[in-house]
Write a protein that holds these residues in place. Structure first.
Motif, mmCIF file in Angstrom:
data_model
loop_
_atom_site.group_PDB
_atom_site.id
_atom_site.type_symbol
_atom_site.label_atom_id
_atom_site.label_comp_id
_atom_site.label_asym_id
_atom_site.label_seq_id
_atom_site.Cartn_x
_atom_site.Cartn_y
_atom_site.Cartn_z
ATOM 1 N N TYR A 141 0.872 -1.173 0.000
ATOM 2 C CA TYR A 141 0.000 0.000 0.000
ATOM 3 C C TYR A 141 0.907 1.219 0.000
ATOM 4 O O TYR A 141 1.669 1.435 0.927
ATOM 5 C CB TYR A 141 -0.912 0.014 1.227
ATOM 6 N N ASN A 142 0.842 1.982 -1.086
ATOM 7 C CA ASN A 142 1.692 3.168 -1.205
ATOM 8 C C ASN A 142 1.012 4.382 -0.618
ATOM 9 O O ASN A 142 -0.142 4.665 -0.922
ATOM 10 C CB ASN A 142 2.026 3.426 -2.679
ATOM 11 N N ILE A 143 1.746 5.085 0.212
ATOM 12 C CA ILE A 143 1.203 6.255 0.914
ATOM 13 C C ILE A 143 1.834 7.504 0.324
ATOM 14 O O ILE A 143 3.056 7.561 0.133
ATOM 15 C CB ILE A 143 1.539 6.156 2.420
ATOM 16 N N GLN A 144 1.014 8.498 0.026
ATOM 17 C CA GLN A 144 1.538 9.778 -0.482
ATOM 18 C C GLN A 144 1.979 10.636 0.703
ATOM 19 O O GLN A 144 1.242 10.771 1.675
ATOM 20 C CB GLN A 144 0.447 10.524 -1.262
ATOM 21 N N LEU A 145 3.159 11.220 0.593
ATOM 22 C CA LEU A 145 3.596 12.174 1.617
ATOM 23 C C LEU A 145 2.702 13.413 1.569
ATOM 24 O O LEU A 145 2.305 13.857 0.485
ATOM 25 C CB LEU A 145 5.043 12.617 1.366
ATOM 26 N N THR A 146 2.424 13.990 2.722
ATOM 27 C CA THR A 146 1.720 15.281 2.743
ATOM 28 C C THR A 146 2.724 16.362 2.331
ATOM 29 O O THR A 146 3.935 16.127 2.308
ATOM 30 C CB THR A 146 1.204 15.610 4.162
ATOM 31 N N SER A 147 2.240 17.565 2.044
ATOM 32 C CA SER A 147 3.162 18.647 1.657
ATOM 33 C C SER A 147 4.123 18.966 2.801
ATOM 34 O O SER A 147 5.299 19.278 2.574
ATOM 35 C CB SER A 147 2.375 19.895 1.236
ATOM 36 N N GLN A 193 5.278 16.762 5.047
ATOM 37 C CA GLN A 193 6.286 15.699 5.054
ATOM 38 C C GLN A 193 7.280 15.879 3.912
ATOM 39 O O GLN A 193 8.492 15.719 4.106
ATOM 40 C CB GLN A 193 5.611 14.324 4.913
ATOM 41 N N LEU A 194 6.766 16.202 2.726
ATOM 42 C CA LEU A 194 7.635 16.325 1.557
ATOM 43 C C LEU A 194 8.654 17.450 1.755
ATOM 44 O O LEU A 194 9.830 17.302 1.409
ATOM 45 C CB LEU A 194 6.797 16.577 0.302
ATOM 46 N N LYS A 195 8.212 18.548 2.342
ATOM 47 C CA LYS A 195 9.123 19.678 2.592
ATOM 48 C C LYS A 195 10.285 19.229 3.488
ATOM 49 O O LYS A 195 11.456 19.499 3.200
ATOM 50 C CB LYS A 195 8.340 20.818 3.248
ATOM 51 N N VAL A 198 10.112 11.084 9.372
ATOM 52 C CA VAL A 198 9.236 11.931 8.553
ATOM 53 C C VAL A 198 8.145 11.076 7.895
ATOM 54 O O VAL A 198 6.955 11.426 7.924
ATOM 55 C CB VAL A 198 10.058 12.702 7.493
ATOM 56 N N CYS A 199 8.542 9.931 7.340
ATOM 57 C CA CYS A 199 7.558 9.019 6.725
ATOM 58 C C CYS A 199 6.545 8.514 7.759
ATOM 59 O O CYS A 199 5.387 8.255 7.425
ATOM 60 C CB CYS A 199 8.263 7.826 6.094
ATOM 61 N N ASN A 200 6.989 8.376 9.001
ATOM 62 C CA ASN A 200 6.112 7.882 10.074
ATOM 63 C C ASN A 200 5.195 8.959 10.643
ATOM 64 O O ASN A 200 4.363 8.671 11.508
ATOM 65 C CB ASN A 200 6.951 7.286 11.208
ATOM 66 N N GLY A 201 5.363 10.208 10.165
ATOM 67 C CA GLY A 201 4.450 11.269 10.595
ATOM 68 C C GLY A 201 4.969 12.168 11.703
ATOM 69 O O GLY A 201 4.184 12.807 12.397
ATOM 70 N N TYR A 202 6.302 12.264 11.835
ATOM 71 C CA TYR A 202 6.895 13.090 12.894
ATOM 72 C C TYR A 202 7.977 13.992 12.327
ATOM 73 O O TYR A 202 8.627 13.649 11.337
ATOM 74 C CB TYR A 202 7.548 12.206 13.980
ATOM 75 N N GLU A 203 8.186 15.129 13.017
ATOM 76 C CA GLU A 203 9.362 15.942 12.718
ATOM 77 C C GLU A 203 10.415 15.653 13.773
ATOM 78 O O GLU A 203 10.161 15.839 14.969
ATOM 79 C CB GLU A 203 9.029 17.432 12.716
#
Length: 240
Positions: A14-20, A22-24, A53-58
């Protein structure tokens, strides 16, 4: 039965798109080996920060030092977490079946378990940070079919947990970079008297190094090494 007669493992991605957001952060790490809040000095650490970052954290460097005299890193949740959203969706699609959820990073492991428990699923965690008695109780409950979702850190549970074999589904929320841990963890649900197919599901952020590492692990190749990691591995390649 010979191994060729056994029902197969069925792999799904399942491919997940990075949010803007995350991508930044991803592109800052890729291009500068730093963000406004952290600096990275080797390939292995860089992979862990990309994974954060992929896991949803900075990842944020703190003033506090660890036992090696390096600055500790704290993980600040980003506004959205598409990986946990996808986990929720996939588990819902699977329905009322037992699922082993593998996650190599502690913060995500606990956040994922909390989210699914709050949605009403029965859950347990198997991780070295949990009291041994509690850990064993959760494992026993899952092996007896009383708990639906078992969250496990590969480093703690990839070896020897034979009580997972009744589950037909394993979801990889976050892979370690060890081929051995990947193979051993897959085999926790693929052992004993196998009479039906087993599903191995990877949730990875599309176009990132996480995506590349996961594909390599499934082929039995390790892409990460302490001193010789090729920086090309980290290049974001988008939606190709």
């Amino acid at each position: 039965k010979t191994s060729t007669d056994l029902p197969p493992k069925i792999y799904k991605d399942y491919n997940i798109q990075l949010t803007s957001e995350q991508l930044k952060l991803y592109l800052q790490l890729q291009n500068q080996h730093c963000t406004d809040r952290i600096v990275v000095d080797n390939g292995l650490k860089l992979y862990l920060r990309f994974q954060d970052v992929c896991n949803g954290y900075e990842p944020v460097e703190t003033e506090e030092l660890n036992e090696n005299g390096q600055h500790k890193v704290t993980l600040v949740p980003l506004k959205e977490n598409p990986k946990l959203d996808m986990l929720e969706e996939v588990v819902e699609d699977i329905g009322n079946k037992q699922v082993v959820i593998w996650c190599s990073r502690t913060r995500l492991l606990y956040d994922a378990e909390k989210r699914m428990r709050e949605l009403g699923y029965t859950t347990a965690i198997y991780d070295g940070k949990i009291d041994k008695k509690l850990r064993e109780e959760g494992y026993k409950s899952f092996s007896e079919g009383k708990t639906q979702l078992m969250f496990i850190n590969q480093a703690s549970g990839a070896y020897g947990l034979d009580g997972l074999k009744e589950a037909d589904y394993a979801i990889y929320l976050c892979n370690s970079y060890s081929v051995e841990q990947r193979a051993q963890s897959e085999n926790r649900i693929y052992r004993g008297e196998i009479t039906r197919s087993k599903y191995i599901i990877d949730l990875t952020c599309k176009g990132t190094c996480e995506d590349r590492v996961t594909q390599a692990l499934k082929q039995g190749r390790e892409l990460l090494d302490m001193g010789t990691t090729d920086v090309e591995l980290f290049k974001y390649f988008g939606d190709k």
